[in-house]
Design an enzyme around this catalytic site. Structure first.
Site, PDB file in Angstrom:
ATOM      1  N   SER A 129       0.797  -1.225   0.000  1.00 25.34           N
ATOM      2  CA  SER A 129       0.000   0.000   0.000  1.00 25.34           C
ATOM      3  C   SER A 129       0.827   1.271   0.000  1.00 25.34           C
ATOM      4  CB  SER A 129      -0.928   0.000   1.226  1.00 25.34           C
ATOM      5  OG  SER A 129      -0.177  -0.154   2.428  1.00 25.34           O
TER       6      SER A 129
ATOM      7  N   HIS B 162      -1.369   5.988   6.450  1.00 22.02           N
ATOM      8  CA  HIS B 162      -0.736   5.886   5.135  1.00 22.02           C
ATOM      9  C   HIS B 162      -0.448   7.292   4.612  1.00 22.02           C
ATOM     10  CE1 HIS B 162      -2.352   1.761   5.164  1.00 22.02           C
ATOM     11  NE2 HIS B 162      -1.403   1.499   4.292  1.00 22.02           N
TER      12      HIS B 162
END
Length: 338
Positions: free
Chosen positions: A39, A246
């Site tokens: 990711s 993230h």
């Protein structure tokens, strides 16, 4: 000189001019760039993803797409949210060939169970075993991950023998203060979590060097841009939850792209408005390319942070054991959030 002679001379001259052009090869194809990994390469956290029929969360705001757009590379964007070393091996390496010129890869965080570690550590101290979760992750990073990376990197080199390969690391997520309501990362826990990111980068760097690959360490670029910093490049607790912890689009443009691009391409890429527009314009073409791999990508299990839930029977039992009035605790948290 008569007319026939003049035409002959002119024909010879034209032939001399045209022959080199006719002998030129067809315009060279754009260099092939394959982006592998998880990711942190796919672009989870940037909030906008290509419609490729998967849950990989590939974004044109992610550094592979930005670098490819700036340099004119032909990108095969195989990185996928949730990917482990095994997933990269089974679903992504097939994109590599002897004609691949450039490869980037970030993987290892999911293998160490970092989403589960964050889930554990986000709970209040009386409801979690953060230290135990960190210890388990660090043990895996030290004792199991290095051999798996070595095997993976050897497979990359075997499939792409002439490619320039950059292994990409992970930033420190925290800055010592948790400003998010309904997460309870203590300063000591944040320090240990950052140390775990440093440890992972150390093992990635060592394995990359042994394979003859470069290592891109984003740590310094993200200092001052962690969760809760004034100029935050990493999402804290987010909605949707998969975005949590993230890098944002700014983390890819300001953090990852200038870290990876010099190692991959030989010169730093500056992310201008034109680069962003070119990358965005590539989205439909890239989505069509990735749909070819959709069945394989669906086999990847997503690794997602889970927000603390203090309304469960387990949480209430833990509160009672610690002598915590959980209803008061929740009410204080709600007031702080308001």
């Amino acid at each position: 000189m008569n007319r026939t002679s003049r035409l002959a001379v002119l024909g010879t001259a034209l032939a001399g001019l045209l022959t080199p052009l006719l002998l030129q090869p067809a315009q060279a194809a754009a260099p092939s760039y394959v982006a592998l990994g998880d990711s942190y390469s796919s672009g989870t956290g940037t909030r906008s993803y290509i419609a490729d029929g998967t849950s990989c969360q590939r974004s044109t705001s992610a550094y592979p797409s930005l670098i490819a757009a700036a340099r004119g590379y032909a990108l095969n964007f195989r990185a996928c949210s949730g990917a482990t070393v095994t997933d990269v091996t089974n679903t992504q390496l097939s994109a590599l060939t002897a004609s691949t010129s450039y490869v980037s890869i970030s993987v290892g965080g999911n293998d160490a169970g970092f989403a589960d570690v964050l889930t554990e550590c986000a709970q209040p101290w009386w409801s979690s075993n953060c230290d135990g979760a960190i210890n388990t992750a660090q043990s895996y990073i030290n004792n199991t991950l290095p051999s798996r990376l070595s095997t993976l990197y050897a497979a990359i080199r075997s499939r792409a023998p002439y490619a320039r390969v950059v292994v990409v690391g992970y930033p420190r997520i925290f800055m010592g203060e948790d400003c998010n309501a309904f997460t309870w990362f203590s300063p000591a826990e944040q320090t240990r979590l950052n140390q775990t990111a440093d440890l992972l980068n150390s093992r990635l760097s060592t394995a990359a060097s042994a394979a003859g690959f470069s290592f891109g360490n984003p740590t310094s670029r993200f200092i001052g841009h962690a969760v809760c910093d004034a100029d935050e490049w990493i999402n804290g607790l987010s909605n949707p939850i998969s975005e949590s912890y993230h890098p944002k689009a700014t983390g890819h443009s300001g953090g990852y792209t200038p870290t990876v691009s010099p190692l991959l391409t030989g010169a730093a890429v500056t992310v201008t408005a034109a680069v962003v527009a070119e990358s965005s314009a590539s989205g439909e073409e890239q989505a069509a390319l990735q749909r070819q791999y959709a069945d394989a990508d669906r086999s990847i299990e997503q690794e997602t942070f889970v927000a603390p839930d203090l309304t469960t029977p387990e949480a209430r039992r833990a509160a009672r054991r610690a002598g915590i009035d959980i209803d008061r605790f929740i009410a204080r948290s709600q007031r702080a959030a308001g």
